[in-house]
Design an enzyme around this catalytic site. Structure first.
Site, PDB file in Angstrom:
ATOM      1  N   ALA A   1      -9.625  -8.276   6.373  1.00 58.91           N
ATOM      2  CA  ALA A   1      -9.310  -9.093   7.528  1.00 58.91           C
ATOM      3  C   ALA A   1      -7.864  -9.758   6.331  1.00 58.91           C
ATOM      4  CB  ALA A   1      -9.819 -10.415   7.456  1.00 58.91           C
TER       5      ALA A   1
ATOM      6  N   CYS B   1       0.981  -1.386  -0.054  1.00 60.99           N
ATOM      7  CA  CYS B   1       0.218  -0.284  -0.225  1.00 60.99           C
ATOM      8  C   CYS B   1       0.734   0.645   0.304  1.00 60.99           C
ATOM      9  CB  CYS B   1      -1.405   0.174   1.349  1.00 60.99           C
ATOM     10  SG  CYS B   1      -0.234   0.165   2.509  1.00 60.99           S
TER      11      CYS B   1
ATOM     12  N   GLU C   1      -3.286  -8.947   6.358  1.00 61.01           N
ATOM     13  CA  GLU C   1      -2.557  -9.062   7.717  1.00 61.01           C
ATOM     14  C   GLU C   1      -3.274  -7.334   7.788  1.00 61.01           C
ATOM     15  OE1 GLU C   1       2.019  -8.872   7.406  1.00 61.01           O
ATOM     16  OE2 GLU C   1       1.321  -8.789   5.607  1.00 61.01           O
TER      17      GLU C   1
ATOM     18  N   GLN D   1       6.256  -8.781   4.224  1.00 59.11           N
ATOM     19  CA  GLN D   1       5.708  -8.158   2.637  1.00 59.11           C
ATOM     20  C   GLN D   1       6.774  -9.000   1.801  1.00 59.11           C
ATOM     21  OE1 GLN D   1       4.517  -4.255   3.418  1.00 59.11           O
ATOM     22  NE2 GLN D   1       2.709  -5.098   3.385  1.00 59.11           N
TER      23      GLN D   1
ATOM     24  N   ARG E   1       4.091   1.835  -1.517  1.00 61.51           N
ATOM     25  CA  ARG E   1       5.390   1.549  -2.559  1.00 61.51           C
ATOM     26  C   ARG E   1       4.980   0.497  -3.359  1.00 61.51           C
ATOM     27  NH1 ARG E   1      10.048   2.022   0.444  1.00 61.51           N
ATOM     28  NH2 ARG E   1       8.437   2.532   2.486  1.00 61.51           N
TER      29      ARG E   1
END
Length: 448
Positions: free
Chosen positions: A181, A49, A183, A111, A51
């Site tokens: 719901a 969200c 991460e 991530q 990069r």
């Protein structure tokens, strides 16, 4: 030597809408689009969200990355282009949490692991990027073990909860609806569970997952289609889904506030955004997004300044080790190719000797074995000392010497070597993805 280059679009230069527009395809499409380029030998894509980052191994990295930036339609003023050394340092800083909006947050390390594994399964990585990413993951763990950089508000999710507390002056007695719901949604819900709130409602497309999280945290599960029924009673809504469209439109929010006079706080932490921006025009509605979390980020940065210095020292130490590892790899590659070249000669000449002897008398297994051992021993003894010298030169950074050896013996035909490896991998890439890749795609979905 072909090295790593990267292009980075992040919250540091780009606004939410600019990051949203950076790429509209899925991860499969982006990876394949990169990897099919003639001069891209390896590639990894990191898309979260906050990069969009592309890492490539290419002999023509500048032109390759500029062409992709143009294809993505991203303005160059929001992009950072990095060479090899800068890319390595940035990647290690990223894994350590130093490049995050919330410095030290843990989510980015997970991530990186997931998205690197995704690229590896897709067959777009090789020795160079694998070395860098495995080192980055190891460094990220070390920093969190040896410093306190991840103490306090350590994720976008917990920062969103802190922001809600700042706006309301506390969340005691408040009803909070969490949409999504994944991460981030789980991090939000866990941060909320530590507060003295009235109730947590968790809405998700997959109801079973919402039930599992709600059960674990003492909340209430909500079907995504039923959120209209829960909005009127909510004080705070935090939304972070992977939907390609608005979850909360102006019409939905307007309907929800008709019969209430108290304030409704909406926090949108999704990319692309979940909440239609025009809701800010409605009375008693406040909308915050990722850009607003910069306030929390700045506060956290002040708190963690000393820990960040310790992390920086670790990164510099690990960068030196990583560069040494790359130098050793280059020497090992030259040595391997030198041995292969000489061993090919050994096998040919040994066979000639066997054939000549066979013309005079029958050659048995013992004689053949003796010839094999003799020629192998000669090769190993001749190459033993040059092997040591090559490794020492690599560790001392004597690139000129390595290049001379490479040219003299016609070693390290890099383009041919990379192209053979790449073609073998590309032939194995099939449409679709594995179950594990599908889970990563859903978590880090890039919407059409």
């Amino acid at each position: 030597m072909t090295e790593i280059s990267s292009m980075v679009i992040s919250h540091k230069k780009a606004k939410v809408e600019e990051m949203e527009s950076a790429w509209h395809g899925d991860l499969d499409g982006l990876l394949r689009n990169l990897y099919k380029h003639e001069y891209v030998y390896e590639c990894v894509v990191l898309k979260t969200c906050n990069r969009v980052e592309i890492y490539v191994v290419s002999p023509k990295s500048s032109s390759v990355l500029f062409s992709f930036a143009k294809e993505m339609g991203a303005s160059t003023h929001i992009i950072d282009f990095y060479g090899h050394d800068e890319s390595l340092e940035h990647l290690l800083r990223l894994a350590g949490g130093l490049e995050s909006m919330i410095v030290g947050e843990d989510q980015i390390l997970g991530q990186i692991k997931d998205l690197y594994a995704y690229s590896k399964k897709a067959g777009t990585t090789g020795k160079i990027l694998e070395t860098a990413f495995e080192k980055a993951i190891q460094v990220g763990k070390r920093i969190r073990n040896e410093t306190r950089i991840n103490k306090g508000s350590v994720s976008i999710g917990s920062a969103a909860v802190d922001l809600a507390e700042d706006i309301f002056g506390g969340l005691t007695g408040k009803n909070v609806l969490v949409i999504g719901a994944g991460e981030i949604g789980v991090l939000v819900a866990k941060a909320l569970a530590e507060k003295d709130i009235e109730a947590i409602y968790i809405a998700n497309r997959t109801y079973k997952k919402a039930e599992e999280i709600a059960y674990e945290l003492g909340g209430h599960a909500v079907r995504l289609d039923d959120i209209r029924d829960y909005l009127p009673g909510a004080d705070v809504v935090i939304s972070g889904t992977g939907a390609p469209h608005y979850i909360l439109t102006r019409e939905i929010v307007e309907e929800a506030i008709k019969c209430r006079e108290r304030k409704l706080l909406l926090i949108d932490i999704a990319n692309p955004r979940d909440i239609e921006e025009s809701v800010v025009e409605l009375e008693n509605v406040e909308l915050c997004n990722i850009d607003n979390l910069r306030v929390i980020s700045e506060r956290t940065l002040r708190m963690r300044k000393e820990e960040a210095k310790k992390a920086e020292a670790i990164i510099q130490e690990e960068i030196r080790l990583l560069n040494l590892q790359y130098k050793r790899q280059k020497a090992d590659r030259l040595i391997s190719e030198l041995y292969k070249q000489v061993y090919d000669v050994r096998l040919r000449e040994r066979q000639k000797a066997v054939n000549r002897l066979s013309s005079y008398h029958t050659i048995g297994d013992i004689e053949t074995e003796v010839l094999d051992d003799l020629t192998r021993s000669i090769v190993n003894k001749i190459l033993g000392e040059p092997t040591k010298v090559l490794r020492q030169a690599a560790e001392l950074g004597n690139e000129e010497f390595l290049d001379v050896v490479s040219r003299v013996f016609c070693l390290d035909k890099e383009k041919v070597r990379f192209e053979k490896i790449k073609q073998a991998k590309f032939d194995q890439i099939k449409p679709g993805c594995t179950k594990e890749q599908a889970e990563v795609k859903e978590e880090y979905a890039v919407k059409d």
